[in-house]
Design a protein around this motif. Sequence first.
Motif, PDB file in Angstrom:
ATOM      1  N   VAL A 155      -7.131 -12.803 -14.223  1.00 45.91           N
ATOM      2  CA  VAL A 155      -7.734 -11.837 -13.408  1.00 45.91           C
ATOM      3  C   VAL A 155      -6.528 -11.119 -12.493  1.00 45.91           C
ATOM      4  N   PHE A 156      -6.287  -9.888 -12.796  1.00 42.36           N
ATOM      5  CA  PHE A 156      -5.425  -9.164 -12.144  1.00 42.36           C
ATOM      6  C   PHE A 156      -5.839  -8.361 -10.966  1.00 42.36           C
ATOM      7  N   TYR A 157      -5.260  -8.299  -9.744  1.00 42.95           N
ATOM      8  CA  TYR A 157      -5.494  -7.656  -8.881  1.00 42.95           C
ATOM      9  C   TYR A 157      -4.450  -6.900  -8.081  1.00 42.95           C
ATOM     10  N   ARG A 158      -4.971  -5.490  -7.189  1.00 39.27           N
ATOM     11  CA  ARG A 158      -4.127  -5.191  -6.355  1.00 39.27           C
ATOM     12  C   ARG A 158      -4.523  -5.644  -5.003  1.00 39.27           C
ATOM     13  N   GLU A 159      -3.393  -5.519  -4.175  1.00 35.85           N
ATOM     14  CA  GLU A 159      -3.791  -6.026  -2.545  1.00 35.85           C
ATOM     15  C   GLU A 159      -3.137  -5.330  -1.647  1.00 35.85           C
ATOM     16  N   ALA A 160      -3.540  -4.856  -0.581  1.00 40.71           N
ATOM     17  CA  ALA A 160      -2.776  -4.375   0.379  1.00 40.71           C
ATOM     18  C   ALA A 160      -3.267  -4.360   1.779  1.00 40.71           C
ATOM     19  N   GLY A 161      -2.715  -4.062   2.738  1.00 38.25           N
ATOM     20  CA  GLY A 161      -3.409  -4.316   4.227  1.00 38.25           C
ATOM     21  C   GLY A 161      -3.034  -5.607   5.085  1.00 38.25           C
ATOM     22  N   PRO A 162      -3.376  -5.552   6.071  1.00 34.91           N
ATOM     23  CA  PRO A 162      -3.090  -6.752   6.908  1.00 34.91           C
ATOM     24  C   PRO A 162      -4.072  -8.116   6.470  1.00 34.91           C
ATOM     25  N   ALA A 163      -3.582  -9.288   6.470  1.00 34.34           N
ATOM     26  CA  ALA A 163      -4.438 -10.434   6.121  1.00 34.34           C
ATOM     27  C   ALA A 163      -5.734 -10.600   7.041  1.00 34.34           C
ATOM     28  N   GLU A 164      -5.438 -10.429   8.318  1.00 32.71           N
ATOM     29  CA  GLU A 164      -6.489 -10.640   9.460  1.00 32.71           C
ATOM     30  C   GLU A 164      -7.429  -9.321   9.504  1.00 32.71           C
ATOM     31  N   ALA A 165      -7.247  -8.219   8.539  1.00 36.97           N
ATOM     32  CA  ALA A 165      -8.095  -7.216   9.028  1.00 36.97           C
ATOM     33  C   ALA A 165      -9.460  -7.307   8.086  1.00 36.97           C
ATOM     34  N   ILE A 184      -7.288  -5.155   1.560  1.00 38.57           N
ATOM     35  CA  ILE A 184      -7.922  -4.665   0.386  1.00 38.57           C
ATOM     36  C   ILE A 184      -7.506  -5.479  -0.801  1.00 38.57           C
ATOM     37  N   ILE A 185      -8.743  -5.647  -1.656  1.00 37.08           N
ATOM     38  CA  ILE A 185      -8.671  -6.450  -2.771  1.00 37.08           C
ATOM     39  C   ILE A 185      -9.389  -5.720  -3.895  1.00 37.08           C
ATOM     40  N   ALA A 186      -8.442  -5.189  -4.991  1.00 38.38           N
ATOM     41  CA  ALA A 186      -8.918  -4.479  -5.854  1.00 38.38           C
ATOM     42  C   ALA A 186      -8.862  -4.922  -7.500  1.00 38.38           C
ATOM     43  N   PRO A 187      -9.631  -5.637  -7.922  1.00 38.98           N
ATOM     44  CA  PRO A 187      -9.330  -6.433  -9.202  1.00 38.98           C
ATOM     45  C   PRO A 187      -9.722  -5.631 -10.597  1.00 38.98           C
ATOM     46  N   ASP A 188      -9.038  -6.223 -11.361  1.00 38.28           N
ATOM     47  CA  ASP A 188      -9.433  -5.574 -12.812  1.00 38.28           C
ATOM     48  C   ASP A 188     -10.413  -6.725 -13.417  1.00 38.28           C
ATOM     49  N   TYR A 189     -11.526  -6.084 -14.010  1.00 40.13           N
ATOM     50  CA  TYR A 189     -12.521  -6.995 -14.775  1.00 40.13           C
ATOM     51  C   TYR A 189     -12.062  -7.513 -15.920  1.00 40.13           C
ATOM     52  N   PRO A 190     -12.422  -8.860 -16.330  1.00 48.15           N
ATOM     53  CA  PRO A 190     -11.939  -9.378 -17.564  1.00 48.15           C
ATOM     54  C   PRO A 190     -12.093  -8.231 -18.764  1.00 48.15           C
ATOM     55  N   GLY A 191     -11.179  -7.912 -19.590  1.00 47.96           N
ATOM     56  CA  GLY A 191     -11.521  -7.102 -20.535  1.00 47.96           C
ATOM     57  C   GLY A 191     -11.033  -5.550 -20.043  1.00 47.96           C
ATOM     58  N   ASP A 221     -24.850 -13.514   3.077  1.00 48.03           N
ATOM     59  CA  ASP A 221     -24.107 -13.681   4.457  1.00 48.03           C
ATOM     60  C   ASP A 221     -22.836 -13.375   4.127  1.00 48.03           C
ATOM     61  N   ARG A 222     -22.298 -12.949   3.129  1.00 45.75           N
ATOM     62  CA  ARG A 222     -20.986 -12.583   3.103  1.00 45.75           C
ATOM     63  C   ARG A 222     -20.725 -10.974   3.046  1.00 45.75           C
ATOM     64  N   ILE A 223     -21.914 -10.389   3.218  1.00 49.65           N
ATOM     65  CA  ILE A 223     -21.523  -9.005   3.080  1.00 49.65           C
ATOM     66  C   ILE A 223     -21.519  -8.253   4.186  1.00 49.65           C
ATOM     67  N   LEU A 268     -13.376 -15.055  -7.814  1.00 47.36           N
ATOM     68  CA  LEU A 268     -11.984 -14.528  -7.392  1.00 47.36           C
ATOM     69  C   LEU A 268     -11.962 -14.606  -5.832  1.00 47.36           C
ATOM     70  N   THR A 269     -12.946 -13.870  -5.107  1.00 46.32           N
ATOM     71  CA  THR A 269     -13.114 -14.093  -3.675  1.00 46.32           C
ATOM     72  C   THR A 269     -12.918 -15.280  -3.175  1.00 46.32           C
ATOM     73  N   GLU A 270     -13.464 -16.381  -3.733  1.00 42.15           N
ATOM     74  CA  GLU A 270     -13.702 -17.440  -3.278  1.00 42.15           C
ATOM     75  C   GLU A 270     -12.108 -18.274  -3.288  1.00 42.15           C
ATOM     76  N   GLY A 271     -11.480 -17.968  -4.682  1.00 45.16           N
ATOM     77  CA  GLY A 271     -10.193 -18.561  -4.601  1.00 45.16           C
ATOM     78  C   GLY A 271      -9.196 -17.680  -3.799  1.00 45.16           C
ATOM     79  N   LEU A 272      -9.590 -16.823  -3.426  1.00 40.73           N
ATOM     80  CA  LEU A 272      -8.753 -16.132  -2.423  1.00 40.73           C
ATOM     81  C   LEU A 272      -8.893 -16.333  -0.964  1.00 40.73           C
ATOM     82  N   GLY A 273     -10.013 -17.171  -0.691  1.00 40.26           N
ATOM     83  CA  GLY A 273     -10.385 -17.590   0.556  1.00 40.26           C
ATOM     84  C   GLY A 273     -11.271 -16.616   1.328  1.00 40.26           C
ATOM     85  N   LEU A 274     -11.733 -15.529   0.796  1.00 40.43           N
ATOM     86  CA  LEU A 274     -12.593 -14.451   1.428  1.00 40.43           C
ATOM     87  C   LEU A 274     -14.077 -15.107   1.588  1.00 40.43           C
ATOM     88  N   THR A 275     -14.312 -14.828   2.922  1.00 43.14           N
ATOM     89  CA  THR A 275     -15.728 -15.297   3.200  1.00 43.14           C
ATOM     90  C   THR A 275     -16.551 -14.161   3.517  1.00 43.14           C
TER      91      THR A 275
END
Length: 303
Positions: A38-48, A77-84, A136-138, A106-113
């Motif tokens: 799964v490809f994704y773009r990322e930007a911004g501070p990790a603590e934001a 910011i995390i912006a993934p490409d869906y499979p396919g 609870d994550r929203i 993907l969010t769990e693999g990146l540690g996003l809660t």
Amino acid sequence: MRPTLPAAAALALTALSAAADPAHPVTYHTLEVEGVPVFYREAGPAEAPVLLLLHGFPSSSHMFRDLIPELADSFHIIAPDYPGFGQSGAPVRADFGTLAQTMTALTEGLGLTSYTLYMQDYGGPVGMRMAVQHPDRINGLIFQNATIHVEGWSPDVVAQFAPFWAERTPETEAPLRQFLTAETTRWQYEHGSTRTDRLSPDAWLSDQAGLDRPGNDAIQLDYLWSYQDNVASYPAWQDYLAAERPRTLIVWGKNDPFFTMNAVTGLQNLLPNAETRLYEAGHFALETHTPEIAAAIRDVMAH
């Protein structure tokens, strides 16, 4: 044999956009999620606060190439490409339940809660599945031309899909194959746009390069077949929104040929406190109204 979708030459990855904010450059990654790259773009501070950008059909994270630098100083910011799609691999199964599961993994693999979901087109059913499963994550929801109401569909589009969903045959599938053609892809971007001088051909050429990969037509038709499961889930998603009332921003191209203004009205009835910003734009409003949409996201979500 199931096709592989290599992260190869189909995209011009937006060095110009990344240069817009040298303090928070856009970076590009691939994470293996349940056996799928799964490809994704990322930007911004990790603590934001996290902003998860969920793209539509037939696009990819490429659709957010201008938005990401606009918001990278305020959000992680995390912006993934869906499979396919885009630079990700082929899905194990091309259905929306599996797709939402992959995005959650993907969010769990990146540690996003926790995160705010930006949902356009296909992003609506993907994000709503994620929200209902893990409310609870929203932190918030952003709807951009993504409906969760039957009344929000254009009648012409319903007429195309109904025979296919009733019985999948080569004959009923044939009209849906028109959604995979270069002419239709370009039309999706141009229809309803009032700032045609801002429409970059990179958008539809990038999308079409993905659609034209060997074997991808079968994947996309499976997703289109699976979309009926989203429609069946609309009442449950409406119940979630009415009960949870998450902070919500609605940004909408008013001239969308697929999802009408009835979709906006439906969301407003469920979420009377939602902020709504309407634009003289089509289905892909970000192509022409990124500064306005970025400003709306800052106003509503960046606090």
